[in-house]
Design an enzyme around this catalytic site. Structure first.
Site, mmCIF file in Angstrom:
data_model
loop_
_atom_site.group_PDB
_atom_site.id
_atom_site.type_symbol
_atom_site.label_atom_id
_atom_site.label_comp_id
_atom_site.label_asym_id
_atom_site.label_seq_id
_atom_site.Cartn_x
_atom_site.Cartn_y
_atom_site.Cartn_z
ATOM 1 N N GLU A 6 34.520 -4.294 -12.447
ATOM 2 C CA GLU A 6 33.397 -3.686 -13.155
ATOM 3 C C GLU A 6 32.214 -3.458 -12.230
ATOM 4 O O GLU A 6 31.827 -4.378 -11.503
ATOM 5 C CB GLU A 6 32.993 -4.567 -14.348
ATOM 6 C CG GLU A 6 34.089 -4.666 -15.402
ATOM 7 C CD GLU A 6 33.661 -5.457 -16.642
ATOM 8 O OE1 GLU A 6 32.594 -6.101 -16.613
ATOM 9 O OE2 GLU A 6 34.399 -5.422 -17.633
ATOM 10 N N ARG A 40 38.117 -9.945 -21.542
ATOM 11 C CA ARG A 40 37.976 -9.832 -20.095
ATOM 12 C C ARG A 40 39.072 -8.920 -19.569
ATOM 13 O O ARG A 40 40.215 -8.952 -20.034
ATOM 14 C CB ARG A 40 38.066 -11.204 -19.405
ATOM 15 C CG ARG A 40 36.832 -12.083 -19.574
ATOM 16 C CD ARG A 40 35.627 -11.511 -18.834
ATOM 17 N NE ARG A 40 34.477 -12.392 -18.845
ATOM 18 C CZ ARG A 40 33.532 -12.387 -19.777
ATOM 19 N NH1 ARG A 40 33.615 -11.554 -20.805
ATOM 20 N NH2 ARG A 40 32.505 -13.221 -19.703
ATOM 21 N N HIS A 83 31.585 -2.588 -21.318
ATOM 22 C CA HIS A 83 31.380 -4.025 -21.519
ATOM 23 C C HIS A 83 30.143 -4.276 -22.393
ATOM 24 O O HIS A 83 29.245 -5.053 -22.020
ATOM 25 C CB HIS A 83 31.247 -4.743 -20.172
ATOM 26 C CG HIS A 83 31.555 -6.215 -20.261
ATOM 27 N ND1 HIS A 83 32.067 -6.928 -19.206
ATOM 28 C CD2 HIS A 83 31.426 -7.113 -21.281
ATOM 29 C CE1 HIS A 83 32.232 -8.192 -19.554
ATOM 30 N NE2 HIS A 83 31.854 -8.333 -20.816
#
Length: 328
Positions: free
Chosen positions: A264, A235, A283
């Site tokens: 994000e 994360r 991601h």
């Protein structure tokens, strides 16, 4: 047997999970709602929801409206977008799918480690521009390096297993890892300071919690050698991005691999994007066709378990639930 359930799905997921609960569940995709307000106006009808990382923030205000909600099944592991305390106060089970993407994330992590250590990004760009200098990219073999994993759950264990197979010494810092659960090829260290001091490469595999937010910053990065590498596939908020940029600018690090960001999607002007010692990905570490099916099916299985008056094995808030009887 309970009545037909209404289940909210994320904007996208493999349909194997929803299909597996079609016998009792009427499913609605999040993308069918025009906006968040439209969802809030309709959320009280849902008995269950499957949540992905970026699809929905399950806040206290949303839970106030979701009066019939019994279970939140995370499609994946990290639950930082779910207010677990608020869910527990309302006797809503929160569960996830541990291990479903462990292989995928570990593979991606090692891929980033190899690409950074071997200077693949620079070599690719040079060759495309007509530069043929084979000695320019020479680096030590990975078997001469020590890998440190910050967080040694399923993903950290998989990553260290891959690294160990390549001959690397592996260290782990995880205050919640019992001695009997330490993988046989890994040495546990007692502090994160020791992890950074003794590692050549540090891979981040911890969940984002108040304890881990910003846990890797200037002090930790300075403990790595100047040849050190940091890879974050967990994360974004765990690694202080400003500190990482500064360490790279000051040549305190040799490179970084970043799959996750604090915000994000990140800005197109993000300072990491202009660096050839950094490899960034959007991601996607846990995104494989295999893991997508696993996460979808296991999240749906968790919902079926609650529907059948059971408690999923991966329930994260069992000890905090106020009144389980209200679920049924």
């Amino acid at each position: 047997m309970a009545q037909q359930w209404h289940v909210l799905l994320p904007e996208k997921m493999d349909e194997i999970g929803p299909d597996s609960i079609a016998d009792f569940a009427e499913c609605t995709w999040l993308s069918e709602y025009e906006d968040h307000d439209a969802l809030l106006n309709d959320v009280e009808r849902y008995d269950a929801m499957i949540v992905r990382a970026a699809s929905l923030q399950v806040t206290e205000s949303l839970l106030d409206r979701a009066e019939n909600l019994k279970v939140i099944a995370k499609h994946g592991v990290g639950v930082d977008n779910i207010d677990i305390a608020a869910a527990s106060e309302r006797s809503v089970i929160v569960c996830n799918t541990p291990g479903a993407n462990a292989q995928a994330v570990a593979e991606h992590t090692i891929g980033l480690v190899l690409a950074i250590r071997k200077n693949v990004l620079v070599a690719n760009e040079d060759l495309r521009n007509g530069v043929w200098q084979r000695d320019k990219y020479a680096t030590p073999e990975l078997r001469e390096s020590t890998l440190g994993v910050f967080g040694c759950g399923d993903i950290g264990a998989n990553t260290s297993q891959f690294a160990g197979a390549m001959g690397m010494e592996c260290l782990a810092f995880d205050p919640y890892l019992s001695e009997e659960d330490v993988p046989h090829h890994v040495k546990k260290v007692d502090t994160k300071e020791a992890l950074f001091e003794r590692s050549d490469i540090v891979c981040v595999h911890a969940p984002l919690t108040p304890e881990t937010r910003g846990a890797i910053s200037t002090a930790e990065l300075r403990r790595l050698k100047t040849s050190g590498i940091v890879v974050n596939t967990s994360r974004g908020g765990i690694v202080d991005e400003d500190a990482l940029v500064a360490a790279l600018q000051d040549s305190d690090l040799a490179g970084a691999g970043v799959d996750v960001f604090e915000k994000e999607p990140p800005s197109e002007e993000h300072p990491l994007f202009g660096r050839d010692d950094v490899i960034v990905t959007p991601h996607i570490a846990g995104t494989t066709t295999t893991s997508a099916r696993k996460k979808s099916l296991r999240a749906a299985e968790n919902i079926r378990t609650v529907y059948d008056l059971g408690i999923p094995d991966s329930t994260l808030n069992l000890s905090s639930l106020v009144d389980l009887r209200s679920l049924w």
